[in-house]
Design a protein around this motif. Sequence first.
Motif, mmCIF file in Angstrom:
data_model
loop_
_atom_site.group_PDB
_atom_site.id
_atom_site.type_symbol
_atom_site.label_atom_id
_atom_site.label_comp_id
_atom_site.label_asym_id
_atom_site.label_seq_id
_atom_site.Cartn_x
_atom_site.Cartn_y
_atom_site.Cartn_z
ATOM 1 N N UNK A 82 14.820 25.696 53.228
ATOM 2 C CA UNK A 82 16.267 25.734 53.456
ATOM 3 C C UNK A 82 17.070 25.045 52.358
ATOM 4 N N UNK A 83 16.397 24.361 51.449
ATOM 5 C CA UNK A 83 17.099 23.666 50.367
ATOM 6 C C UNK A 83 17.085 24.575 49.138
ATOM 7 N N UNK A 84 18.243 25.148 48.852
ATOM 8 C CA UNK A 84 18.361 26.086 47.731
ATOM 9 C C UNK A 84 19.683 25.861 47.007
ATOM 10 N N UNK A 85 19.752 26.329 45.789
ATOM 11 C CA UNK A 85 20.997 26.363 45.047
ATOM 12 C C UNK A 85 21.645 27.704 45.397
ATOM 13 N N UNK A 86 22.582 27.696 46.321
ATOM 14 C CA UNK A 86 23.176 28.929 46.842
ATOM 15 C C UNK A 86 23.879 29.731 45.749
ATOM 16 N N UNK A 87 24.564 29.051 44.833
ATOM 17 C CA UNK A 87 25.254 29.744 43.758
ATOM 18 C C UNK A 87 24.251 30.490 42.872
ATOM 19 N N UNK A 88 23.176 29.804 42.512
ATOM 20 C CA UNK A 88 22.149 30.427 41.669
ATOM 21 C C UNK A 88 21.482 31.587 42.406
#
Length: 138
Positions: free
Chosen positions: A124-130
């Motif tokens: 669940x830990x992601x760089x949403x923009x990337x």
Amino acid sequence: MINILIISHCNLTKELIATAEVIAGKQENLFCIDKDIKNENLQSLQLKIDEILGRINKPEGTLVLTDMLGGTPCNAALLLTKKYNLEILTGVNLPMLLSAVFTSKIAVTAKELADKVISDGQKSIVNAKQLMAEKLKN
């Protein structure tokens, strides 16, 4: 069903539970302790944790979710691992809690539950923009 105990500073536990229960409904196996940062120390928090674990711990264990590694909630819970069958995870967040809630109904042991919650929490830990930029390229 594996019981889940959330321990954190201030009112984080109550807000996490309130939010999770909006999504998943009322949970009978969810318990919490908030550390009063002004009036509570390691020993007094440990006594509170011991009291609740004395009521809720089962042979298959209890999953304890704490806010941060090295914090008083985590340290107080760690001191009770010789007395109770506990799995203690740090860095509690909403995806971890939801994973714990849903998986606690089918997990056989607290260790099995902890392993699933760690996996789901990490995913669940992601760089949403990337992530969105990569999807838009395709």
